[in-house]
Write an enzyme that holds these catalytic residues in place. Structure first.
Site, short mmCIF file in Angstrom:
data_model
loop_
_atom_site.label_atom_id
_atom_site.label_comp_id
_atom_site.label_asym_id
_atom_site.label_seq_id
_atom_site.Cartn_x
_atom_site.Cartn_y
_atom_site.Cartn_z
CG ASP A 13 41.56 36.37 29.55
OD1 ASP A 13 41.17 35.88 30.63
OD2 ASP A 13 41.29 37.53 29.20
CG ASP A 44 36.83 35.31 32.11
OD1 ASP A 44 36.80 36.10 33.07
OD2 ASP A 44 37.66 35.38 31.19
#
Length: 165
Positions: free
Chosen positions: A120, A139
């Site tokens: 991330d 995401d």
């Protein structure tokens, strides 16, 4: 364009953009370094997430994590792909939405299989008005797909309402 080819290309596009971005992050950023893109409002911060969204489940028993973050999502993604290929009545917006969800989901499952965790790197903090956890392009694909599905449902509901009146 052939419908199945369109579905395949859109899913592959979502996976590719996510995976390319993660390779760039892993090769150019320093782990946990905060890089201001737009002041402290939008930052790049490379982290590795063993859990799901916002790290949920990262402290879970490894066997449960395997079931809930790898096996179950793989089965659900397999069903979503089967559904969008076999359901010819889907409107274009819903089809694109499901492809974004599938592509983003596959990209994050791929990370869990290959790396044991998900990379991330995006962080947004609008000074207390809005703040995210650290997230990635997969995401964003899943979230965008969900919003598109909601929007499609509202549009289709209004169309059915007009027809039945």
């Amino acid at each position: 364009m052939n419908r199945t080819l369109f579905i395949t290309l859109l899913i592959i596009f979502n996976i590719a953009i996510d995976q390319i971005s993660k390779v760039i992050v892993r090769n150019t950023l320093i782990f946990r370094e905060e890089i201001d893109v737009i002041g402290s409002y939008f930052q790049l911060i490379w982290v590795e997430n063993k859990g799901a969204f916002l790290g949920m489940g990262s402290d879970m028993n490894p066997n449960l994590r395997l079931i809930f973050l790898l096996i179950l999502p793989t089965l659900v993604l397999g069903y979503v792909i089967y559904y969008i290929i076999t359901t010819k009545e889907l409107d274009r917006l819903s089809l694109i939405a499901f492809c974004c969800i599938a592509g983003g989901g596959i990209a994050n499952v791929f990370d869990r299989i290959v790396f044991g965790q998900v990379t991330d790197f995006f962080f947004i903090n609008l000074g207390g008005v809005f703040k995210t956890g650290i997230f990635n392009i997969a995401d964003m694909s899943v979230t965008t797909g969900m919003i598109m599905l909601l929007f499609s449902g509202i549009l289709n509901g209004k169309k059915k309402e007009k027809v039945s009146v």
